[in-house]
Design an enzyme around this catalytic site. Structure first.
Site, PDB file in Angstrom:
ATOM      1  N   ASP A   1       0.843  -1.187   0.000  1.00  0.00           N
ATOM      2  CA  ASP A   1       0.000   0.000   0.000  1.00  0.00           C
ATOM      3  C   ASP A   1       0.882   1.243   0.000  1.00  0.00           C
ATOM      4  O   ASP A   1       1.659   1.463   0.931  1.00  0.00           O
ATOM      5  CB  ASP A   1      -0.861  -0.044   1.272  1.00  0.00           C
ATOM      6  CG  ASP A   1      -1.919   1.042   1.283  1.00  0.00           C
ATOM      7  OD1 ASP A   1      -2.991   0.780   0.748  1.00  0.00           O
ATOM      8  OD2 ASP A   1      -1.639   2.139   1.807  1.00  0.00           O
TER       9      ASP A   1
ATOM     10  N   THR B   1      -2.984   5.545  -4.537  1.00  0.00           N
ATOM     11  CA  THR B   1      -1.880   6.271  -3.888  1.00  0.00           C
ATOM     12  C   THR B   1      -0.551   6.032  -4.601  1.00  0.00           C
ATOM     13  O   THR B   1       0.185   6.974  -4.851  1.00  0.00           O
ATOM     14  CB  THR B   1      -1.732   5.843  -2.410  1.00  0.00           C
ATOM     15  OG1 THR B   1      -1.792   4.437  -2.330  1.00  0.00           O
ATOM     16  CG2 THR B   1      -2.826   6.432  -1.560  1.00  0.00           C
TER      17      THR B   1
ATOM     18  N   ASP C   1      -9.198   0.147   0.936  1.00  0.00           N
ATOM     19  CA  ASP C   1      -9.209   0.577  -0.469  1.00  0.00           C
ATOM     20  C   ASP C   1     -10.517   0.151  -1.132  1.00  0.00           C
ATOM     21  O   ASP C   1     -11.150   0.927  -1.845  1.00  0.00           O
ATOM     22  CB  ASP C   1      -8.032  -0.038  -1.241  1.00  0.00           C
ATOM     23  CG  ASP C   1      -6.708   0.639  -0.891  1.00  0.00           C
ATOM     24  OD1 ASP C   1      -6.673   1.359   0.134  1.00  0.00           O
ATOM     25  OD2 ASP C   1      -5.725   0.440  -1.622  1.00  0.00           O
TER      26      ASP C   1
HETATM   27  N1  LIG Z   1      -5.561  -7.230 -14.276  1.00  0.00           N
HETATM   28  C1  LIG Z   1      -4.956  -6.055 -14.435  1.00  0.00           C
HETATM   29  N2  LIG Z   1      -4.260  -5.786 -15.549  1.00  0.00           N
HETATM   30  C2  LIG Z   1      -3.639  -4.619 -15.701  1.00  0.00           C
HETATM   31  N3  LIG Z   1      -3.649  -3.637 -14.819  1.00  0.00           N
HETATM   32  C3  LIG Z   1      -4.331  -3.827 -13.710  1.00  0.00           C
HETATM   33  C4  LIG Z   1      -5.027  -5.040 -13.441  1.00  0.00           C
HETATM   34  N4  LIG Z   1      -5.597  -4.932 -12.227  1.00  0.00           N
HETATM   35  C5  LIG Z   1      -5.278  -3.704 -11.757  1.00  0.00           C
HETATM   36  N5  LIG Z   1      -4.525  -3.030 -12.637  1.00  0.00           N
HETATM   37  C6  LIG Z   1      -3.971  -1.674 -12.530  1.00  0.00           C
HETATM   38  O1  LIG Z   1      -3.174  -1.540 -11.362  1.00  0.00           O
HETATM   39  C7  LIG Z   1      -3.143  -0.178 -10.975  1.00  0.00           C
HETATM   40  C8  LIG Z   1      -3.382  -0.031  -9.501  1.00  0.00           C
HETATM   41  O2  LIG Z   1      -2.403  -0.681  -8.780  1.00  0.00           O
HETATM   42  P1  LIG Z   1      -2.258  -0.546  -7.201  1.00  0.00           P
HETATM   43  O3  LIG Z   1      -1.113  -1.392  -6.812  1.00  0.00           O
HETATM   44  O4  LIG Z   1      -3.578  -0.806  -6.577  1.00  0.00           O
HETATM   45  O5  LIG Z   1      -1.819   0.937  -7.007  1.00  0.00           O
HETATM   46  P2  LIG Z   1      -2.556   2.176  -6.389  1.00  0.00           P
HETATM   47  O6  LIG Z   1      -1.983   2.330  -5.023  1.00  0.00           O
HETATM   48  O7  LIG Z   1      -2.158   3.313  -7.261  1.00  0.00           O
HETATM   49  O8  LIG Z   1      -4.013   1.919  -6.392  1.00  0.00           O
HETATM   50  C9  LIG Z   1      -4.208   0.528 -11.786  1.00  0.00           C
HETATM   51  O9  LIG Z   1      -3.637   1.299 -12.779  1.00  0.00           O
HETATM   52  C10 LIG Z   1      -5.027  -0.632 -12.369  1.00  0.00           C
HETATM   53  O10 LIG Z   1      -5.612  -0.281 -13.598  1.00  0.00           O
HETATM   54 MG   LIG Z   2      -5.084   0.345  -5.689  1.00  0.00          MG
END
Ligand SMILES: Nc1ncnc2c1ncn2[C@@H]1O[C@H](COP(=O)(O)OP(=O)(O)O)[C@@H](O)[C@H]1O
Ligand SMILES: [Mg+2]
Length: 555
Positions: free
Chosen positions: A67, A100, A396
């Site tokens: 996170d 984030t 989240d």
């Molecule tokens: N199956 C997937 N394929 C590609 N991208 C994905 C998939 N699932 C989630 N994402 C992408 O991952 C990103 C979010 O990642 P995350 O680690 O949750 O970071 P954040 O803290 O920014 O929310 C987003 O851009 C989302 O579109």
């Molecule tokens: Mg996220």
């Protein structure tokens, strides 16, 4: 130039000894570097294939998380510009609850692109103006391509909740957790003036290590991390009629010491009787309302506990204020400050109040409330670290569900919206004069950091991915993104990867704001460190001289 000028040969000191200062290009470069280092650190945890970080605090406590906000919170960052990146994560978290890591990565990317322009002698003010224009345009465009959903469309909302947990430790059970998050938020959502409002604070999250993640439960009511006060009280009450009280069920102590002179045993007896009568009256008042459960924010006198137990009434004491408020929302009861005024209509209702042993502790469940406006999710999981990370992931998920309920518009993920905005901005830049155009193009390129990082973290070739993505968007495929599990470019709305529009908009806003703020700084003046007062005769006795640290003599 320095802050000290010479006046008639006598140097004028403006800053305190030990202060340091850096200016112009040097300051800018150092700030940008520091902020980029922060972005680099969190980068590897972006997306479903992102890595976790293990953080050890000064007490040796270990946190494992992916996170963004938690990582930065635990890092104990000192550099002032780097701290601004921590603020980005905080703002993002407070405003929308997700995105984030992305916000920090985009912010870092905006800064490194800006640095390229600064090296080409473009003035930071022009970059800032260009970035502002680009951000406005980006927000407009996101709004335009967003997909409208019904705020009560459980299936769609669940998909968004699942995306938000795709990159977390709980990913394996995200179907299960997403269901809980959707049910919980829709339960507490209220319609006001034709719009839905939901407060994630109305979803109480309790956690207890033990059992497994799939034993996590949604309770239509409130779970209190407290036991029933008296062993003589029943452990289970059905059809609970609940008195919510926020004053102590005790005899108030006077604020000053009062002395009572007692001269005979009879007087002593009378005095104690008097106290007992007062406490008994309190209990009688409660009994008269028909309550069979008392939930109290403050203490409950032993004697009151005893009388309540004799009447078969259950009581819990020292409940947190926030929990008492949630109890009122869940049970429909009124919080009473004065038991004198309490009547039957003030009571709350629940099907069941029961004390249960969860793990090593006893907890009190107030459940089966009819139309609860506050509910609880009780997280279970193998170890403390797992329940902690599950709590962050659930946060989240709850937030994104709230985001959609309040602003029912979504975007597909996997870098698709970033790429689409990037493409449009490049087109738009052509309409702008001179150097601002350069800044808008750089902004557009900075957004490509999202699909690039997602691909890198999944071990894919970022250059291949980016060139194919650009080409597909050029052809008009708005939702072309990189599906991380298959490693292919595809229509992300078909892949079911959805995110709230609110999250993406906030990413643009917070990342642009932070980058602009850092770019605007051309002077860093830091006061010298505070020193401990000198201890006479001790080793620090000459502490006053310690001010002559590096740089002290510069100004
Ligand atoms: N199956 C997937 N394929 C590609 N991208 C994905 C998939 N699932 C989630 N994402 C992408 O991952 C990103 C979010 O990642 P995350 O680690 O949750 O970071 P954040 O803290 O920014 O929310 C987003 O851009 C989302 O579109
Ligand atoms: Mg996220």
């Amino acid at each position: 130039m320095s802050l000290s000028e010479s006046a008639g040969g006598v140097p004028v000191l403006v800053l305190r000894e030990g202060s340091s200062r850096s200016r112009g290009g040097e300051a800018q470069h150092a700030n940008i570097m520091a902020a980029r280092v922060v972005a680099e650190t969190v980068k590897s945890s972006l997306g479903p294939k992102g890595m976790d970080k293990m953080l050890v605090d000064s007490f040796g406590d270990v946190t494992i998380t992916s996170d963004g906000r938690k990582i930065l919170d635990e890092m104990d960052i000192q550099h002032p510009a780097a701290k601004m990146m921590v603020e980005v994560a905080k703002t993002q978290d407070n405003e929308v609850g997700d995105g984030t890591t992305t916000a920090v990565v985009v912010s870092g990317s905006l800064l490194s692109k800006a640095e390229e322009l600064i090296e080409k002698k473009v003035h930071p003010t022009i970059i800032i103006d260009g970035y502002k224009k680009a951000a406005d345009k980006a927000l407009e465009l996101l709004e335009k391509i967003a997909i409208k959903v019904s705020p009560l469309d459980k299936e769609k909302i669940k998909m968004v909740a699942m995306t938000s947990m795709a990159s977390k430790l709980v990913a394996e059970h995200r179907d299960y957790f997403a269901d809980l998050a959707v049910k919980a938020v829709l339960q507490v959502a209220e319609k006001r003036d034709g719009e839905y409002k939901a407060d994630v604070d109305d979803v109480k999250v309790e956690k207890k290590p033990g059992e497994s993640l799939t034993d996590t439960k949604l309770i239509n009511g409130i779970v209190l991390d407290k036991e029933i006060v008296h062993s003589g009280m029943p452990k289970r009450v059905e059809n609970a009629k609940i008195a919510l009280i926020n004053t102590a069920l005790e005899i108030e102590k006077t604020e000053f010491d009062a002395k009572i002179n007692i001269e005979s045993p009879e007087q002593m007896d009378a005095f104690l009787k008097q106290e007992e009568t007062m406490l008994r009256e309190m209990v009688d008042k409660i009994v008269a309302t028909g309550a069979n459960v008392v939930l109290c924010q403050k203490g409950i006198d032993d004697m009151v506990q005893h009388f309540l137990a004799r009447k078969g009434i259950v009581a819990v004491r020292r409940i947190k204020k926030s929990d008492v408020e949630k109890l009122a929302k869940a049970t429909g009861g009124k919080i009473m400050t004065n038991i004198e005024d309490m009547s039957r209509t003030d009571l709350g209702y629940a099907n069941l109040v029961e004390e249960r042993k969860i793990g090593d502790d006893k907890m009190t469940f107030v459940e089966g409330c009819k139309h609860p406006h506050a509910v609880t999710i009780l997280i279970r999981g193998g170890t403390e670290r797992i329940v902690d990370e599950a709590e962050r992931s659930l946060h989240d998920a709850l937030c994104v569900v709230r985001d959609i309920v309040e602003e029912p518009k979504i975007l597909a993920g996997g870098g698709a919206p970033e790429l689409e905005v990037s493409r449009t901005l490049k087109e738009y830049s052509g309409t702008l004069p001179g150097r601002e155009q350069l800044a808008v193009v750089r902004f557009a390129e900075a957004l490509e950091a999202v699909p690039i990082t997602l691909a890198e973290n999944a071990g894919l070739d970022p250059i291949d991915i980016l060139s194919e993505l650009r080409a597909r968007h050029e052809k008009g495929e708005v939702w072309a993104g990189v599906e991380i599990h298959t490693g292919k470019i595809q229509n992300m709305s078909k892949a079911g990867v959805f995110e709230p529009l609110a999250v993406k908009k906030q990413i643009i806003k917070s990342a642009t704001e932070a980058a602009s703020m850092i770019l605007k700084i051309d002077d860093v003046i830091a006061a010298g460190k505070m020193k401990a007062p000198p201890t006479p005769g001790g080793p620090g006795g000459m502490g006053g001289m310690g001010g002559m640290g590096p740089g002290a003599g510069e100004y």
